[in-house]
Design a protein around this motif. Structure first.
Motif, PDB file in Angstrom:
ATOM      1  N   TYR A   1       2.120  -5.174 -11.958  1.00 18.04           N
ATOM      2  CA  TYR A   1       2.983  -6.340 -11.747  1.00 18.04           C
ATOM      3  C   TYR A   1       4.397  -5.941 -11.325  1.00 18.04           C
ATOM      4  N   GLU A   2       4.908  -4.829 -11.881  1.00 17.15           N
ATOM      5  CA  GLU A   2       6.286  -4.386 -11.545  1.00 17.15           C
ATOM      6  C   GLU A   2       6.394  -4.068 -10.055  1.00 17.15           C
ATOM      7  N   TYR A   3       5.340  -3.426  -9.521  1.00 20.66           N
ATOM      8  CA  TYR A   3       5.358  -3.066  -8.096  1.00 20.66           C
ATOM      9  C   TYR A   3       5.379  -4.345  -7.254  1.00 20.66           C
ATOM     10  N   LYS A   4       4.528  -5.285  -7.662  1.00 18.75           N
ATOM     11  CA  LYS A   4       4.417  -6.532  -6.894  1.00 18.75           C
ATOM     12  C   LYS A   4       5.739  -7.289  -6.893  1.00 18.75           C
ATOM     13  N   GLN A   5       6.349  -7.308  -8.082  1.00 13.96           N
ATOM     14  CA  GLN A   5       7.606  -8.041  -8.247  1.00 13.96           C
ATOM     15  C   GLN A   5       8.672  -7.521  -7.279  1.00 13.96           C
ATOM     16  N   VAL A   6       8.788  -6.177  -7.219  1.00 11.34           N
ATOM     17  CA  VAL A   6       9.795  -5.570  -6.332  1.00 11.34           C
ATOM     18  C   VAL A   6       9.402  -5.814  -4.879  1.00 11.34           C
ATOM     19  N   ALA A   7       8.114  -5.578  -4.565  1.00 11.38           N
ATOM     20  CA  ALA A   7       7.660  -5.676  -3.175  1.00 11.38           C
ATOM     21  C   ALA A   7       7.844  -7.092  -2.628  1.00 11.38           C
ATOM     22  N   ARG A   8       7.621  -8.086  -3.471  1.00  8.14           N
ATOM     23  CA  ARG A   8       7.741  -9.476  -3.039  1.00  8.14           C
ATOM     24  C   ARG A   8       9.161  -9.777  -2.550  1.00  8.14           C
ATOM     25  N   GLN A   9      10.132  -9.206  -3.239  1.00  6.58           N
ATOM     26  CA  GLN A   9      11.526  -9.427  -2.808  1.00  6.58           C
ATOM     27  C   GLN A   9      11.843  -8.602  -1.566  1.00  6.58           C
ATOM     28  N   LEU A  10      11.283  -7.375  -1.513  1.00  6.38           N
ATOM     29  CA  LEU A  10      11.606  -6.482  -0.393  1.00  6.38           C
ATOM     30  C   LEU A  10      11.120  -7.042   0.940  1.00  6.38           C
TER      31      LEU A  10
ATOM     32  N   ALA B   1      21.583  -5.139  16.807  1.00  6.06           N
ATOM     33  CA  ALA B   1      20.702  -6.200  16.299  1.00  6.06           C
ATOM     34  C   ALA B   1      19.229  -5.969  16.622  1.00  6.06           C
ATOM     35  N   LYS B   2      18.879  -4.735  17.018  1.00  7.58           N
ATOM     36  CA  LYS B   2      17.456  -4.429  17.265  1.00  7.58           C
ATOM     37  C   LYS B   2      16.715  -4.351  15.933  1.00  7.58           C
ATOM     38  N   LEU B   3      15.529  -4.949  15.915  1.00  6.39           N
ATOM     39  CA  LEU B   3      14.724  -4.911  14.684  1.00  6.39           C
ATOM     40  C   LEU B   3      13.923  -3.611  14.634  1.00  6.39           C
ATOM     41  N   LEU B   4      13.901  -2.986  13.460  1.00  5.22           N
ATOM     42  CA  LEU B   4      13.203  -1.710  13.275  1.00  5.22           C
ATOM     43  C   LEU B   4      12.228  -1.839  12.120  1.00  5.22           C
ATOM     44  N   ARG B   5      11.110  -1.122  12.235  1.00  2.58           N
ATOM     45  CA  ARG B   5      10.143  -1.105  11.123  1.00  2.58           C
ATOM     46  C   ARG B   5      10.263   0.217  10.385  1.00  2.58           C
ATOM     47  N   PHE B   6      10.299   0.171   9.073  1.00  3.93           N
ATOM     48  CA  PHE B   6      10.221   1.384   8.258  1.00  3.93           C
ATOM     49  C   PHE B   6       9.472   1.044   6.979  1.00  3.93           C
ATOM     50  N   TYR B   7       9.128   2.059   6.200  1.00  9.28           N
ATOM     51  CA  TYR B   7       8.281   1.829   5.017  1.00  9.28           C
ATOM     52  C   TYR B   7       8.924   2.398   3.758  1.00  9.28           C
ATOM     53  N   LEU B   8       8.764   1.673   2.680  1.00  5.91           N
ATOM     54  CA  LEU B   8       9.195   2.169   1.363  1.00  5.91           C
ATOM     55  C   LEU B   8       7.945   2.345   0.523  1.00  5.91           C
ATOM     56  N   VAL B   9       7.880   3.423  -0.240  1.00  4.61           N
ATOM     57  CA  VAL B   9       6.705   3.654  -1.084  1.00  4.61           C
ATOM     58  C   VAL B   9       7.121   3.605  -2.546  1.00  4.61           C
ATOM     59  N   ILE B  10       6.537   2.661  -3.277  1.00  6.19           N
ATOM     60  CA  ILE B  10       6.866   2.501  -4.692  1.00  6.19           C
ATOM     61  C   ILE B  10       5.938   3.379  -5.511  1.00  6.19           C
ATOM     62  N   GLU B  11       6.500   4.279  -6.257  1.00  2.00           N
ATOM     63  CA  GLU B  11       5.758   5.176  -7.171  1.00  2.00           C
ATOM     64  C   GLU B  11       4.559   5.846  -6.498  1.00  2.00           C
ATOM     65  N   LYS B  12       4.722   6.235  -5.268  1.00  2.00           N
ATOM     66  CA  LYS B  12       3.695   6.952  -4.485  1.00  2.00           C
ATOM     67  C   LYS B  12       2.399   6.149  -4.375  1.00  2.00           C
TER      68      LYS B  12
ATOM     69  N   PRO C   1      15.140   1.049 -15.009  1.00  2.00           N
ATOM     70  CA  PRO C   1      14.204   0.720 -13.919  1.00  2.00           C
ATOM     71  C   PRO C   1      12.797   1.218 -14.226  1.00  2.00           C
ATOM     72  N   ALA C   2      11.783   0.394 -13.901  1.00  2.59           N
ATOM     73  CA  ALA C   2      10.393   0.768 -14.175  1.00  2.59           C
ATOM     74  C   ALA C   2       9.784   1.521 -12.996  1.00  2.59           C
ATOM     75  N   THR C   3      10.407   1.383 -11.820  1.00  5.59           N
ATOM     76  CA  THR C   3       9.858   2.040 -10.620  1.00  5.59           C
ATOM     77  C   THR C   3      10.953   2.857  -9.929  1.00  5.59           C
ATOM     78  N   ASN C   4      10.510   3.703  -8.977  1.00  7.56           N
ATOM     79  CA  ASN C   4      11.507   4.526  -8.273  1.00  7.56           C
ATOM     80  C   ASN C   4      12.312   3.701  -7.268  1.00  7.56           C
TER      81      ASN C   4
END
Lengths: 282, 406
Positions: free
Chosen positions: A132-141, A198-209, B106-109
């Protein structure tokens, strides 16, 4: 919706609706003298002042104690299926138990659902559950477009450090740059180049691998001198599929791995590209 | 008071108009005038002593509130009350009570700052983050001045009294270029010294003869930020206390001494620490000061921060609780701020200081007891709410009701 309202009003008219319980704890303002033995109690109607009461407590205001329930399905932020958890009484009574997503943890139910859990063991283990913690952060990101700040006078080339600082400026903290993955076409961008503003760029964040979150960045040339600021229109909403296509981008979904294998050496960008192609084909 | 009742007479008059003619209206007996005189005696009722005292106290309170600030200050306050208080303006004031629901670590990195309690960093962590932002590829200001904003609690031992504003120069262990223009006026009798003092960095050096000129208003001191004086002038400058006010050189503020060179150097290179109370919320305060530059070593900046925090905390009794609500590091210019952990530098209250606060509390408690005692006795003497008294009450009520109905 309308049916519910009609039902409620008709129930009220018929007097079928469950009455709301309100409990007041009162105290007599004037204490009557103790009743002598062998005599009947003095009726309160005897004296006007004996009918005066002061409020000690309004019990309905007090929050009821938490309730122990068994979850009958996975519920975000509460727990997984067949777990016995303690939740707020309001959530249990008004939501989970009413919608049959949970039941009271009675001795019978604990035994009954315990046996069911044993039977469904393999199925439950095979189920993909994103914490749930991952989802919570990802939803905002995924709702954000991060301004990628670069200097308008000095030479620069996009790197993870610039992304890390830009994310921090927007209130997103990352423990190290290992969690950021840049596609090669993004890390090749260099400047200052005002055509790319103002060019849009794609990048990725990885939560806890384990959880890859596709992010959007927007190149923004900045300077310490306020008179040099570029006034590009702010993004008030997330760019649509058409807006993304103008910058050669596509909408992407987060990806989860049970094994937490997305470390710094993992080809995250390739994986996401493959997923995107798969999605396009289907 | 004169009141005329027309109702009866006017209907009669209309009737007469209907039956006979208008001339009857003109006759004096057609209009009856009744007078109801008000009691003028009530207007002249004298005030009781208690009422007079109450009025006087109220008036005095109003006047005291008016005299607290000058005319311009009052206008400023009125304007500021419409805006946010300085403490609430960016980056706002930290309120721990608002964050009780949030998780602490924080719970995550990867985490979002708003979803957690405020994270207090070490000075070097905060500096590293600022350095990242001021990198040549981003803001390109690697030598930016570092600003420390302290949010203060201004309460004192007295509940109604708050700490006053103060201005001081804090000598720091690692001076830096602060780009502030500080004009210093030096008082010394020795003509040779006067020349030397100007060389050392004072704007002007004056002797005993100028003291009278200042008093007469021929010499303006408003243009000078600080005043320093040699010990031999200590007596001569005493009349200037009222003119110079907070700038008046004393041993306490470090402006008075024998070694003027060192004093001037300290005033030129020290950090200006101005404690300002919040006009809208007087229990809050603010101070902004520059503690160093980003290019300095972490240890140097940390030592400066420590010195300034200790200097600020010396203004208030530590037994009253923490003086600093939150300390944040910012750059000039820049909007990013990082709260730093300053707890290790906060002074420990000595027994004497704790005693001072507790004495006051016990004194107050004792006062309250003394005040309450006679009144309690009176109450006890009067009545106790029991069924018997209730019966009497009821009887009284009934009597009253009867009298009303009668």
């Amino acid at each position: 919706m309308l049916g519910k309202a009609v039902l409620r009003t008709s129930a009220r008219q018929l007097g079928l609706q469950q009455s709301k319980r309100t409990t007041y704890i009162l105290q007599q303002v004037f204490q009557p003298a103790p009743t002598p033995e062998g005599k009947g109690q003095r009726p309160p109607t005897d004296l006007h002042s004996l009918q005066k009461y002061a409020e000690v407590e309004y019990e309905t205001d007090n929050e009821p104690p938490p309730v122990k329930i068994i979850l009958l399905e996975d519920i975000e932020g509460v727990g997984n299926q067949f777990e016995v958890v303690e939740v707020k009484a309001e959530l249990a009574r008004n939501d989970l138990i009413l919608s049959k997503r949970a039941s009271y943890a009675s001795p019978f139910d604990i035994k009954y659902y315990g046996a069911m859990k044993e039977r469904m063991k393999d199925e439950l283990e095979a189920r993909v559950r994103i914490p749930y913690e991952y989802k919570q952060v990802a939803r905002q990101l995924v709702q954000m477009v991060i301004p990628i700040n670069v200097n308008m006078d000095n030479k620069w080339k996009l790197n993870k450090h610039i992304f890390l600082t830009s994310l921090r400026k927007e209130g997103i903290e990352i423990s190290s740059t290992d969690a950021i993955f840049l596609p090669p076409e993004v890390s090749a961008i260099a400047g200052p180049n005002f055509e790319l503003e103002a060019k849009l760029l794609r990048f990725y964040l990885v939560i806890e691998k384990a959880y890859i979150v596709p992010m959007l960045g927007r190149l923004s040339h900045i300077s310490i001198d306020e008179s040099k600021q570029i006034l590009a229109p702010q993004l008030t909403k997330l760019p649509s599929r058409v807006d993304l296509a103008k910058h050669g981008l596509f909408p992407e979904e987060p990806v989860y791995s049970k094994n937490a294998e997305f470390d710094a050496s993992y080809p995250v960008v390739d994986l996401m590209q493959r997923k995107r192609l798969e999605a396009a084909q289907t | 008071m004169l009141k005329c009742i027309w109702s009866v007479s006017s209907t009669r008059a209309l009737g007469s108009v209907a039956c006979s003619s208008l001339s009857s209206l003109l006759q004096p007996h057609a209009v009856e005038v009744t007078q109801i005189r008000g009691r003028k005696r009530a207007l002249k009722a004298t005030l009781t002593k208690a009422q007079k005292l109450e009025r006087r106290l109220k008036r005095e309170e109003r006047e005291a509130a008016r005299k607290q600030y000058t005319f311009m200050e009052r206008i400023k306050i009125r304007r500021m009350k419409n805006l946010l208080s300085p403490s609430q303006q960016y980056p706002g004031r930290y309120e721990a009570e608002k964050e009780t629901e949030l998780s602490g670590r924080p719970a995550t990195n990867v985490y979002i700052r708003n979803m957690l309690k405020t994270q207090f960093l070490t000075v070097s962590e905060a500096l590293a983050k600022h350095r990242d932002l001021q990198h040549p590829m981003i803001y390109n200001n690697p030598n930016a001045p570092i600003r420390m904003r302290l949010e203060l609690n201004m309460t004192t031992e007295k509940t109604t009294k708050m700490m006053s504003n103060s201005d001081e120069i804090v000598p720091v262990p690692f001076p830096f270029k602060h780009n502030e223009k500080r004009t210093i006026l030096a008082f010394t009798n020795d003509p040779a010294m006067q020349e030397a003092v100007v060389e050392w960095g004072a704007e002007m050096a004056v002797g005993q003869d100028v003291v009278k000129k200042i008093l007469k208003g021929h010499f303006r001191t408003e243009d000078y930020d600080f005043c320093v004086a040699h010990s031999d002038m200590a007596h001569a400058i005493l009349p200037l206390r009222g003119v110079l006010r907070t700038r008046f050189p004393t041993k306490f503020n470090g402006g008075l001494g024998d070694d003027l060179k060192e004093i001037i150097e300290r005033f030129r290179s020290g950090v200006k620490l101005a404690i300002k109370s919040d006009v809208v919320y007087p229990i809050w305060g603010l101070t902004d000061c520059v503690v160093g530059r980003l290019s300095m070593a972490d240890e140097e900046i940390e030592a400066n921060v420590e010195t300034i925090i200790k200097a600020a905390c010396s203004h208030r009794n530590p037994a009253l609780g923490p003086f600093i609500n939150r300390a944040v590091l910012m750059t000039i210019p820049g909007k990013e701020f990082y709260p730093i952990d300053v707890n290790k530098w906060l002074p420990e209250p000595t027994e004497e200081e704790i005693e001072r606060v507790e004495k006051r509390k016990t004194k107050k408690a004792a006062k309250k007891v003394v005040e309450r005692k006679p009144s309690e006795e009176d109450e006890e003497g009067e009545k106790k709410p029991t069924a018997e008294t209730a019966e009497e009450d009821d009887e009284d009520d009934d009597d009253r009701r009867k009298s009303v109905t009668a």
